[in-house]
Design an enzyme around this catalytic site. Structure first.
Site, PDB file in Angstrom:
ATOM      1  N   LYS A  33     -17.572 -68.528  79.196  1.00 17.92           N
ATOM      2  CA  LYS A  33     -15.922 -67.680  79.103  1.00 17.92           C
ATOM      3  C   LYS A  33     -16.169 -66.343  79.139  1.00 17.92           C
ATOM      4  O   LYS A  33     -16.363 -65.782  78.145  1.00 17.92           O
ATOM      5  CB  LYS A  33     -15.219 -68.508  77.900  1.00 17.92           C
ATOM      6  CG  LYS A  33     -15.184 -69.766  77.797  1.00 17.92           C
ATOM      7  CD  LYS A  33     -14.580 -70.493  76.553  1.00 17.92           C
ATOM      8  CE  LYS A  33     -14.153 -71.794  76.641  1.00 17.92           C
ATOM      9  NZ  LYS A  33     -15.093 -72.624  75.531  1.00 17.92           N
ATOM     10  N   LYS A  75     -11.439 -83.497  74.568  1.00 17.10           N
ATOM     11  CA  LYS A  75     -11.647 -82.785  73.094  1.00 17.10           C
ATOM     12  C   LYS A  75     -11.841 -83.759  72.207  1.00 17.10           C
ATOM     13  O   LYS A  75     -11.038 -84.693  72.066  1.00 17.10           O
ATOM     14  CB  LYS A  75     -10.592 -81.864  72.855  1.00 17.10           C
ATOM     15  CG  LYS A  75     -10.524 -80.872  73.749  1.00 17.10           C
ATOM     16  CD  LYS A  75     -11.067 -79.581  73.389  1.00 17.10           C
ATOM     17  CE  LYS A  75     -10.796 -78.195  73.983  1.00 17.10           C
ATOM     18  NZ  LYS A  75     -11.788 -77.174  73.469  1.00 17.10           N
TER      19      LYS A  75
END
Length: 344
Positions: free
Chosen positions: A257, A149
């Site tokens: 997702k 990230k």
């Protein structure tokens, strides 16, 4: 058939940094169906501030589902188009109810314990020393693909972390994916992509904020390495709109997702469009409990995608449910001899 729902708060083992702030807990909801002595369980894994269904009437809609469960899975899915996480919970609960065991939704060589899937090791945002420690842990644990990230600390420090990995491991040994969660400002994005490309990265997720279709389309044309859309897919309803988005931006990859894009059915719609347009894809969990993660993992195995998937989030919580999933050497496995401990 009787239907009920219950809220459950998952507590992170350690505060986890994202571009949307530090997470210490994660709310989720369970839909429980009962019929003829059998039970079905589905997880509605809303992700506050990110899910399109993060709205005041969320619980009211769950109540409506329970009161209208007689409509059946398909009709409910259509009625819940603006509530993708509840769509997923409904699909999961009906599948669970119809299954021999409530948590074996897609019987396969995976659920028999014969095969496994490669996954990426997730490195959370934080200070440079903390991120470096996580990277070393993931490499020691045998991960061949690491997802970082980025966008929370100084960009030069993030480049230094990538340099640290590449000093020790080339791209054939360790695949690096980065996820900016839309952190780059428009006029700096291409310059940052050019700087990142020196580290032989597999891809970058969502370099700029979603909704900037023209800018994202330009970036995808000019980028020196692949871009993957993630948040860009949230809240895009209907096959026609999905197809228009992909044709407009022409990304190299999309990331799916199920909790954010309408469960199994919504995910399969995106995949069929992406494959038609020669766009690659992979699936990731979205901080669900092991109930949702288990459903996503079993589903993903049936799709025969050999890329590393983003399914390594089960160990994040102190109060998750014990389950047969486990991770070893950067791969996720299912041990059919291990029992579930699902108590709400």
């Amino acid at each position: 058939m009787k239907a009920s729902y219950k809220k459950y708060i998952l507590n992170f083992k350690r505060p986890s940094g994202t571009s949307r702030g530090i997470l210490t807990e994660k709310e989720t909801w369970f839909l429980v169906l009962e019929k003829n002595g059998k039970t079905g369980v589905g997880e509605c894994g809303i992700l506050r501030t990110l899910s399109i269904d993060d709205r005041p009437d969320y619980e009211k809609k769950l109540k409506w589902v329970c009161e209208n469960i007689h409509l059946g899975k398909d009709k409910l899915w259509d009625e819940l188009i603006e509530f993708p996480s509840i769509q997923f919970g409904v699909e999961m609960a009906f599948l669970s109810l119809a299954s021999k065991s409530p948590f074996e939704l897609f019987p396969s060589e995976f659920t028999e314990g014969k095969k496994s899937m490669e996954i990426n090791g997730l490195v959370w945002m934080g200070e440079q020393a903390f991120m470096k420690q996580q990277i070393e842990e993931k490499l020691a644990q045998g991960f061949r693909c690491i997802k970082l990230k980025i966008g929370a600390i100084d960009f030069q420090k993030e480049l230094d972390l990538l340099h640290f990995i590449r000093q020790n491991f080339d791209e054939k040994t360790i695949e690096i994916r980065v996820d900016a969660n839309g952190a780059f400002v428009l006029n700096e994005a291409l310059d940052k992509l050019n700087q990142l490309s020196g580290y032989k990265l597999h891809s970058i997720e969502q370099p700029i904020k979603s909704g900037n279709l023209n800018s994202m389309s330009e970036l995808c044309k000019k980028t020196p390495f692949p871009i993957a859309l993630d948040e860009e897919l949230i809240g895009v309803f209907g096959l026609k709109n999905k197809e228009q988005l992909l044709e407009k931006i022409k990304p190299q990859y999309i990331i799916l997702k199920p909790s954010l894009v309408g469960g199994f059915k919504g995910t399969l719609e995106w995949i069929s469009l992406a494959e038609k347009l020669n766009i690659g894809w992979w699936i990731t969990s979205a901080l669900e409990s092991n109930v949702g993660l288990n459903a996503i993992t079993q589903f993903t195995f049936t799709l025969n995608n050999l890329m590393p998937q983003g399914l390594g989030t089960g160990g994040l919580y102190t109060n998750n449910f014990d389950c047969p999933l486990f991770i070893k050497n950067g791969r996720i496995y299912y041990n059919p001899n291990e029992n579930w401990n699902f108590i709400l």
